[in-house]
Design a protein around this motif. Structure first.
Motif, PDB file in Angstrom:
ATOM      1  N   VAL A 201     -65.582  88.853   1.564  1.00  0.00           N
ATOM      2  CA  VAL A 201     -64.965  88.048   0.790  1.00  0.00           C
ATOM      3  C   VAL A 201     -65.126  88.532  -0.450  1.00  0.00           C
ATOM      4  CG1 VAL A 201     -64.207  85.738  -0.268  1.00  0.00           C
ATOM      5  CG2 VAL A 201     -64.295  85.998   2.323  1.00  0.00           C
TER       6      VAL A 201
ATOM      7  N   ALA B 234     -60.581  88.863   7.188  1.00  0.00           N
ATOM      8  CA  ALA B 234     -61.357  89.559   6.421  1.00  0.00           C
ATOM      9  C   ALA B 234     -62.926  89.579   6.812  1.00  0.00           C
ATOM     10  CB  ALA B 234     -61.535  88.697   4.847  1.00  0.00           C
ATOM     11  N   ASP B 235     -63.475  90.873   6.713  1.00  0.00           N
ATOM     12  CA  ASP B 235     -64.538  91.418   7.091  1.00  0.00           C
ATOM     13  C   ASP B 235     -65.789  90.919   6.151  1.00  0.00           C
ATOM     14  OD1 ASP B 235     -64.031  93.012   9.615  1.00  0.00           O
ATOM     15  OD2 ASP B 235     -63.085  94.084   7.922  1.00  0.00           O
TER      16      ASP B 235
ATOM     17  N   SER C 266     -66.069  98.301   6.916  1.00  0.00           N
ATOM     18  CA  SER C 266     -65.425  96.904   6.669  1.00  0.00           C
ATOM     19  C   SER C 266     -63.982  97.430   6.207  1.00  0.00           C
ATOM     20  CB  SER C 266     -65.990  95.770   5.837  1.00  0.00           C
ATOM     21  OG  SER C 266     -67.281  95.592   6.514  1.00  0.00           O
TER      22      SER C 266
ATOM     23  N   ILE D  26     -61.363  84.614   5.999  1.00  0.00           N
ATOM     24  CA  ILE D  26     -62.196  85.199   7.117  1.00  0.00           C
ATOM     25  C   ILE D  26     -61.291  85.047   8.541  1.00  0.00           C
ATOM     26  CG2 ILE D  26     -64.186  84.909   8.587  1.00  0.00           C
ATOM     27  CD1 ILE D  26     -65.578  84.406   5.821  1.00  0.00           C
ATOM     28  N   ASP D  27     -60.734  83.683   8.564  1.00  0.00           N
ATOM     29  CA  ASP D  27     -59.891  83.261   9.713  1.00  0.00           C
ATOM     30  C   ASP D  27     -58.521  84.251   9.772  1.00  0.00           C
ATOM     31  OD1 ASP D  27     -61.873  81.339  10.641  1.00  0.00           O
ATOM     32  OD2 ASP D  27     -60.599  79.653   9.613  1.00  0.00           O
TER      33      ASP D  27
ATOM     34  N   THR E 299     -69.240  82.680   6.577  1.00  0.00           N
ATOM     35  CA  THR E 299     -69.728  83.176   7.885  1.00  0.00           C
ATOM     36  C   THR E 299     -69.697  84.828   7.542  1.00  0.00           C
ATOM     37  OG1 THR E 299     -67.605  83.140   8.589  1.00  0.00           O
ATOM     38  CG2 THR E 299     -69.134  81.287   9.104  1.00  0.00           C
ATOM     39  N   ARG E 300     -69.257  85.375   6.795  1.00  0.00           N
ATOM     40  CA  ARG E 300     -69.116  86.890   6.475  1.00  0.00           C
ATOM     41  C   ARG E 300     -69.835  86.957   4.965  1.00  0.00           C
ATOM     42  NH1 ARG E 300     -67.406  90.459  10.745  1.00  0.00           N
ATOM     43  NH2 ARG E 300     -66.269  89.115  11.990  1.00  0.00           N
TER      44      ARG E 300
ATOM     45  N   GLU F 210     -63.479  80.851   3.942  1.00  0.00           N
ATOM     46  CA  GLU F 210     -63.226  80.649   5.443  1.00  0.00           C
ATOM     47  C   GLU F 210     -61.715  81.036   6.145  1.00  0.00           C
ATOM     48  OE1 GLU F 210     -65.658  80.730   7.636  1.00  0.00           O
ATOM     49  OE2 GLU F 210     -67.315  80.745   6.295  1.00  0.00           O
TER      50      GLU F 210
END
Lengths: 249, 249
Positions: free
Chosen positions: A200, A197-198, A126, A193-194, A217-218, A190
């Motif tokens: 957080v 980011a792989d 990552s 991530i958007d 979601t990650r 999020e």
């Protein structure tokens, strides 16, 4: 060991109170990470929980008293009390790490270095890590510098969103652990991530009070948990303290 | 105040680690009880969490090393670190209170006295208080003596049930906060009520980790919560430290 307690394990000194609930969270995670078959198997910990330390982000923005002097005095006090090594469950305060190290002869284990080492170990493929951190932590570049050494890229919020996160962190500090606060923290995660980011990093000790791995979601990497786990391994002498933790030679 | 921190509030020294989760519980309740509009409004606390203190109940039964010497050394260390008064979130360890007091010049606020004062205040018309406590606490008569001064009557378990409670408390110490453990603790509480208790005191700091007010058919008074609330009032100078807390004159 201090006070004549015979023990093979090292005594941990905790520079705490930034904020007090984050110190409770760190100590709870340290206890949970300790292999124990009876009470006496747990680790001895000296905690100086001093919420009256000046605000770190304000000081780094040039708007308030520096916490460096107080942190250095606390570190010296913990060493006198018998701590064999020191930790500080506040990411932002690591901007004042040089003053702390200069005040003591015992090792100081960096939360930033331990969290980044955990990222490197857990997510070898990552390249981009999102930072849920204070303004001061971001501006001081604490994680960015550590990631640069590992060839990784930090992902941060826009300045406007970073200010909104800061307001949220101050609410958490005062004990607002409501679902509204949890949802707001999830939204900031999020956003990172958007932005690419792989994973957080909960890179402010208030963040894991309202955000857990599985909420995004990650993956979420909690710097507090990783510091606690590493401290247990050092204190039980499962591995030597990192060479970089030694303050004076 | 220690380390030059200017503050009108008193610094609290905590003799902790008996067990470590009970220390976390006490500090969490202290934070929750503190009126704070910002982080810096919280109280400074020095915690020496030393789970390696010898088992109190075993020592009181003549089967192990006395914890008195270690507790006295810890108290002296907390005074040196800057504590203005001391507390100890472990009821049973109050059997060694004289050794602690003899080691320091700062006041020692008794958990037993504060819990009994709260009983007196909250339940003026309840003559009989059930004790969910360790074997050592019961055998040392800590609550019984304090209640006798208030004209109240303690209700205790039968020796066989007390031994079963003891086994349960050791499980809680190791982190078993399961529903089976909670149900078992509730059963012991109801036994005390069946035996005539008007209210039940969580008189071991492991008890409130698995039993709350509302869980029994009569009120539960949590000695940890009451100690925390009283400490906040003393530290903020809302009321003077109790005269009986002064160790040396």
């Amino acid at each position: 060991m201090a006070n004549g307690t015979p023990s093979a394990s090292l005594v941990i000194g905790v520079l705490g109170g930034m904020g007090p609930r984050a110190t409770v969270d760190f100590y709870s995670k340290l206890i949970a990470a300790t292999p124990a078959e009876c009470e006496q198997d747990h680790l001895r910990v000296h905690i100086d929980s001093n919420p009256q330390i000046p605000d770190r982000s304000e000081a780094l923005a040039g708007r308030g008293e520096s916490p460096g002097t107080v942190l250095a005095a606390m570190a010296a006090g913990l060493e006198r009390a018998g701590a064999d090594f020191l930790v500080m469950p506040c990411n932002t305060a690591h901007a004042f790490e040089p003053e702390i190290r200069a005040a003591v002869n015992v090792p100081f284990v960096s939360m930033i270095e331990e969290a980044c080492a955990s990222c490197d170990h857990l997510f070898p493929n990552s390249p981009r890590f999102g930072l849920l951190a204070t303004r001061g932590c971001i501006e001081a570049g604490l994680y960015q510098k550590a990631f640069a050494r590992l060839g990784r890229t930090p992902v941060v919020l826009t300045p406007a969103d970073q200010e909104r996160l800061m307001a949220l962190l101050y609410r958490v500090k005062l004990g607002d652990l409501s679902s509204a606060t949890r949802n707001a923290m999830r939204t900031f995660g999020e956003m990172l991530i958007d932005a690419g980011a792989d994973a957080v990093i909960a890179a402010c000790t208030e963040v894991p009070l309202v955000l857990s791995d599985g909420d995004l979601t990650r993956p979420v990497l909690d710097a507090t948990t990783h510091l606690a786990r590493r401290c247990v391994r050092y204190a039980l002498r499962f591995e030597p303290l990192p060479a970089a933790s030694i303050s004076r030679t």
